[in-house]
Motif scaffolding. Structure first.
Motif, mmCIF file in Angstrom:
data_model
loop_
_atom_site.group_PDB
_atom_site.id
_atom_site.type_symbol
_atom_site.label_atom_id
_atom_site.label_comp_id
_atom_site.label_asym_id
_atom_site.label_seq_id
_atom_site.Cartn_x
_atom_site.Cartn_y
_atom_site.Cartn_z
ATOM 1 N N TYR A 37 -2.845 9.846 -0.387
ATOM 2 C CA TYR A 37 -1.766 9.281 0.435
ATOM 3 C C TYR A 37 -1.985 9.534 1.925
ATOM 4 O O TYR A 37 -1.542 8.742 2.758
ATOM 5 C CB TYR A 37 -0.416 9.824 -0.024
ATOM 6 C CG TYR A 37 0.069 9.139 -1.285
ATOM 7 C CD1 TYR A 37 0.346 7.773 -1.296
ATOM 8 C CD2 TYR A 37 0.220 9.849 -2.478
ATOM 9 C CE1 TYR A 37 0.766 7.133 -2.454
ATOM 10 C CE2 TYR A 37 0.650 9.212 -3.640
ATOM 11 C CZ TYR A 37 0.919 7.857 -3.619
ATOM 12 O OH TYR A 37 1.334 7.209 -4.769
ATOM 13 N N LEU A 40 -4.149 6.728 2.811
ATOM 14 C CA LEU A 40 -3.386 5.481 2.793
ATOM 15 C C LEU A 40 -2.555 5.354 4.063
ATOM 16 O O LEU A 40 -2.481 4.277 4.666
ATOM 17 C CB LEU A 40 -2.476 5.448 1.560
ATOM 18 C CG LEU A 40 -1.616 4.179 1.400
ATOM 19 C CD1 LEU A 40 -2.483 2.931 1.295
ATOM 20 C CD2 LEU A 40 -0.710 4.296 0.170
ATOM 21 N N TYR A 41 -1.939 6.459 4.484
ATOM 22 C CA TYR A 41 -1.165 6.449 5.726
ATOM 23 C C TYR A 41 -2.073 6.118 6.912
ATOM 24 O O TYR A 41 -1.716 5.310 7.775
ATOM 25 C CB TYR A 41 -0.506 7.808 5.949
ATOM 26 C CG TYR A 41 0.125 7.955 7.312
ATOM 27 C CD1 TYR A 41 1.410 7.472 7.562
ATOM 28 C CD2 TYR A 41 -0.569 8.571 8.360
ATOM 29 C CE1 TYR A 41 1.984 7.590 8.820
ATOM 30 C CE2 TYR A 41 -0.004 8.698 9.620
ATOM 31 C CZ TYR A 41 1.271 8.198 9.846
ATOM 32 O OH TYR A 41 1.838 8.307 11.108
ATOM 33 N N MET A 43 -4.832 4.478 6.862
ATOM 34 C CA MET A 43 -5.240 3.082 6.749
ATOM 35 C C MET A 43 -4.152 2.150 7.277
ATOM 36 O O MET A 43 -4.422 1.250 8.088
ATOM 37 C CB MET A 43 -5.540 2.770 5.280
ATOM 38 C CG MET A 43 -6.007 1.347 5.011
ATOM 39 S SD MET A 43 -7.695 1.093 5.613
ATOM 40 C CE MET A 43 -7.836 -0.687 5.415
ATOM 41 N N GLN A 44 -2.937 2.365 6.822
ATOM 42 C CA GLN A 44 -1.830 1.502 7.236
ATOM 43 C C GLN A 44 -1.568 1.620 8.734
ATOM 44 O O GLN A 44 -1.326 0.618 9.411
ATOM 45 C CB GLN A 44 -0.567 1.854 6.448
ATOM 46 C CG GLN A 44 -0.661 1.525 4.966
ATOM 47 C CD GLN A 44 0.607 1.907 4.207
ATOM 48 O OE1 GLN A 44 1.510 2.543 4.748
ATOM 49 N NE2 GLN A 44 0.683 1.525 2.941
ATOM 50 N N THR A 45 -1.630 2.844 9.247
ATOM 51 C CA THR A 45 -1.395 3.059 10.672
ATOM 52 C C THR A 45 -2.524 2.462 11.497
ATOM 53 O O THR A 45 -2.282 1.837 12.540
ATOM 54 C CB THR A 45 -1.269 4.566 10.976
ATOM 55 O OG1 THR A 45 -0.233 5.128 10.166
ATOM 56 C CG2 THR A 45 -0.941 4.796 12.442
ATOM 57 N N MET A 47 -4.411 -0.068 10.738
ATOM 58 C CA MET A 47 -4.288 -1.525 10.720
ATOM 59 C C MET A 47 -3.303 -2.003 11.787
ATOM 60 O O MET A 47 -3.494 -3.060 12.401
ATOM 61 C CB MET A 47 -3.826 -1.995 9.342
ATOM 62 C CG MET A 47 -4.838 -1.807 8.239
ATOM 63 S SD MET A 47 -6.226 -2.973 8.353
ATOM 64 C CE MET A 47 -5.394 -4.508 7.919
ATOM 65 N N LYS A 48 -2.238 -1.232 11.986
ATOM 66 C CA LYS A 48 -1.246 -1.609 13.000
ATOM 67 C C LYS A 48 -1.765 -1.396 14.415
ATOM 68 O O LYS A 48 -1.400 -2.123 15.333
ATOM 69 C CB LYS A 48 0.037 -0.785 12.795
ATOM 70 C CG LYS A 48 0.746 -1.060 11.481
ATOM 71 C CD LYS A 48 1.938 -0.129 11.310
ATOM 72 C CE LYS A 48 2.624 -0.346 9.968
ATOM 73 N NZ LYS A 48 3.751 0.614 9.753
ATOM 74 N N SER A 51 -7.061 -3.773 14.243
ATOM 75 C CA SER A 51 -7.841 -4.208 13.082
ATOM 76 C C SER A 51 -8.814 -5.326 13.452
ATOM 77 O O SER A 51 -9.367 -5.979 12.575
ATOM 78 C CB SER A 51 -6.901 -4.698 11.975
ATOM 79 O OG SER A 51 -6.137 -5.801 12.426
ATOM 80 N N VAL A 130 4.798 6.083 3.989
ATOM 81 C CA VAL A 130 4.156 5.010 3.221
ATOM 82 C C VAL A 130 5.083 4.513 2.118
ATOM 83 O O VAL A 130 4.903 3.415 1.588
ATOM 84 C CB VAL A 130 2.799 5.457 2.605
ATOM 85 C CG1 VAL A 130 1.853 5.916 3.690
ATOM 86 C CG2 VAL A 130 2.992 6.528 1.556
#
Length: 306
Positions: A37, A40-41, A43-45, A47-48, A51, A130
């Motif tokens: 996780y 994952l965090y 990755m998501q951050t 992308m924002k 990217s 997340v």
């Protein structure tokens, strides 16, 4: 667990997630769910943030490969396949680390592992996002933990003695800008569990500076960090302290669901969440919190009310 592919150098744009990625690496063997996780965090951050530029796209692509490999290795682990279980696992782990550091702080035992535990707890609360928006309680825990880590680190760095225990957060002190201070010079190797560094009976039941510790919450026997030998803490084994179990409402044992009660899908989801939280609490031997959550689930299912 099989080793993961090495990530390329971290692009400057992703500086804000470097400590989350370090935390992931530290937990690859200790707790792969937490490691998953954290990535994952990140990755998501990421992308924002960016990217599109080539270096960021390359980094995120490699990070995605790590996530897919981890997910495959973890197989059908419920903490990965079910968000409710994953959220409970991560939140309980972060709270465990926070309470360990808070107990050390209140006892006046200031050391790098305690600072790291405070700071890591704040990072893990970031990761909880997340699953959705943080509760007000988690927001307060994160702010306090990050500020405490920075404050104690700076005191030790300057040869000063930190004030132990609850202190008010200086509102004009920008914790976010100073977050690197909370991680500077901290050990990068995973901290090993220790069962002789605290006394669970000393844990408070209420909060400080507006922060409320959940009733029954305490640092369990398998704390995530240990006090270095140089801190002067004796090595005598502390016997487990009996936990105070909350009183159980006798009415719950005789309550029968009334025929006119109509439970909504949201009610079932909340009841399931309470049960998952109870199960996660038991993993950390937190009987009190487990009982309280089971009581909430039973009341909801039998009365339609919380």
């Amino acid at each position: 667990m099989a080793s993961l592919a090495t990530l390329p150098p971290l692009p400057p744009q992703f500086k804000s997630i470097q400590h989350h990625l370090r935390t992931a690496q530290e937990h690859d063997k200790r707790d792969p769910v937490v490691a998953y996780y954290c990535r994952l965090y990140a990755m998501q951050t990421g992308m924002k943030i960016d990217s599109k530029t080539p270096e960021c796209r390359k980094f995120l692509s490699r990070l995605m490969d790590q996530l897919e490999a981890l997910k495959k290795q973890l197989g059908d682990n419920e903490a990965i396949t079910q968000e409710i279980v994953g959220s409970a696992h991560l939140e309980n782990y972060a709270l465990k680390m926070f309470l360990y550091a808070d107990n050390e702080d209140r006892a006046g035992r200031f050391h790098k592992n305690m600072i790291k535990s405070f700071y890591t707890a704040s990072l893990l609360i970031d990761v909880i996002t997340v699953f959705g928006e943080l509760t007000d309680e988690n927001v307060k825990h994160r702010k306090y933990a990050r500020w405490k880590a920075t404050y104690i680190h700076n005191c030790l760095k300057n040869g000063e003695t930190p004030q132990a225990g609850p202190v008010g957060i200086e509102e004009d002190n920008d914790v976010e800008e100073n977050e690197d201070a909370g991680a500077t010079s901290l050990p990068t190797q995973p901290l090993q569990p220790s069962s002789s560094t605290y006394d669970p009976s000393n844990m408070p039941s209420s909060g400080y500076a507006g922060i409320q510790i959940p009733p029954g919450a305490h640092a369990p026997a398998n704390t995530p960090a240990e006090v270095p030998h140089s801190t002067g803490v004796t090595g005598n084994t502390i016997q487990p302290t009996p936990q105070t179990i909350p009183a159980i409402d006798p009415a719950l044992f005789s309550t029968v669901s009334q025929g006119d009660i109509r439970l909504t899908p949201e009610d079932f989801a909340r009841a399931q969440k309470y049960c998952k939280y109870a199960g996660s609490a038991l993993q950390y031997e937190d009987v009190s919190t487990a009982v309280q959550n089971l009581q909430k689930a039973l009341k909801l299912l039998t009365t339609g009310r919380e």
